[in-house]
Design an enzyme around this catalytic site. Structure first.
Site, PDB file in Angstrom:
ATOM      1  CB  CYS A  82      78.503 -78.838 -60.228  1.00 36.68           C
ATOM      2  SG  CYS A  82      77.976 -80.170 -61.045  1.00 36.68           S
ATOM      3  CG  HIS A 191      79.508 -80.983 -56.038  1.00 33.93           C
ATOM      4  ND1 HIS A 191      78.476 -79.969 -56.181  1.00 33.93           N
ATOM      5  CD2 HIS A 191      79.242 -81.950 -56.898  1.00 33.93           C
ATOM      6  CE1 HIS A 191      77.659 -80.266 -57.113  1.00 33.93           C
ATOM      7  NE2 HIS A 191      78.140 -81.384 -57.670  1.00 33.93           N
ATOM      8  CD  GLU A 193      79.293 -77.896 -52.997  1.00 36.02           C
ATOM      9  OE1 GLU A 193      78.472 -78.472 -53.979  1.00 36.02           O
ATOM     10  OE2 GLU A 193      80.339 -77.261 -53.114  1.00 36.02           O
TER      11      GLU A 193
END
Length: 211
Positions: A82, A191, A193
């Site tokens: 990011c 992202h 995650e």
């Protein structure tokens, strides 16, 4: 294996830590750390970022982590996420701030008025799932089908001056670079995650990547 998640006060650290713990080999050390020595000691480094670019650059320098980050970029697997990806470039329109200058290029904002293929107005920030097109044959993409879905939250994106850096793109009113790679570095705008199984696979690949 020693894995450092760099904590300079500007990242989604808990989610990144939990994702890495799910895919890390047994007996791995996963550190969320603001200690430059831990970053230097680590075998692999993850460099997340969120928030405004001027704050991220300021926090990195205040934390005394810039030297350790720059050193890691040159000699060990390094994954930026990011705003972490954006910080690798020369300059950001967000706050008119100079970044780390590892890669040539700029970080620019989505236009206020842009539209999807169906004519609907696209919101800024882009927030949600979008398909990623692989544009580079890279180990990090192993086991990840082309046009897989990943999760985004961003108003700015990178425009590399060197097109050979581009490892992945998406469409959001225009073709947008969302992954770059060179040498020891792989970086994404999205992202992992927050991207379910494909995100975990990307992190898993990072832990076995041997650049």
């Amino acid at each position: 294996m020693k894995i450092a998640v760099v904590d300079y006060g500007s990242g989604n650290l808990r989610s990144v830590y939990q994702a890495i713990k799910k895919v890390a080999p047994l007996n791995s050390d996963v550190w969320v750390t603001e200690d430059p020595n831990k970053v230097k000691e680590a075998d692999r480094v993850i460099f997340p970022g969120q928030g405004a670019m001027p704050d991220c650059m300021g926090n990195l320098r205040k934390a005394g982590l810039e030297e350790a980050v720059r050193g890691s970029l040159k000699r060990k697997p390094f994954f930026a996420v990011c705003v972490g990806e954006q910080m690798l470039f020369d300059f950001s329109e967000e706050g008119d701030v100079s970044a780390l200058g590892v890669f040539p290029g700029r970080v620019v904002r989505f236009p206020a008025n842009q539209y999807g293929e169906d004519g609907s107005r696209l919101k800024v920030p882009q927030m949600g799932w979008n398909r990623v097109r692989k544009t580079m044959d890279h180990y990090m993409w192993e086991g990840i089908p082309d046009n897989s879905w990943f999760y985004f939250v961003h108003s700015y994106y990178v425009v590399p001056a060197d097109l050979n850096l581009i490892a992945g793109t998406t469409d959001y009113g225009r073709k947008v670079t969302v992954a770059v790679a060179k040498d020891y570095i792989f970086a994404t705008q999205f992202h992992p995650e927050k991207s379910a199984d494909m995100g975990l696979k990307l992190y898993s690949n990072f832990l076995t990547w041997k650049p």
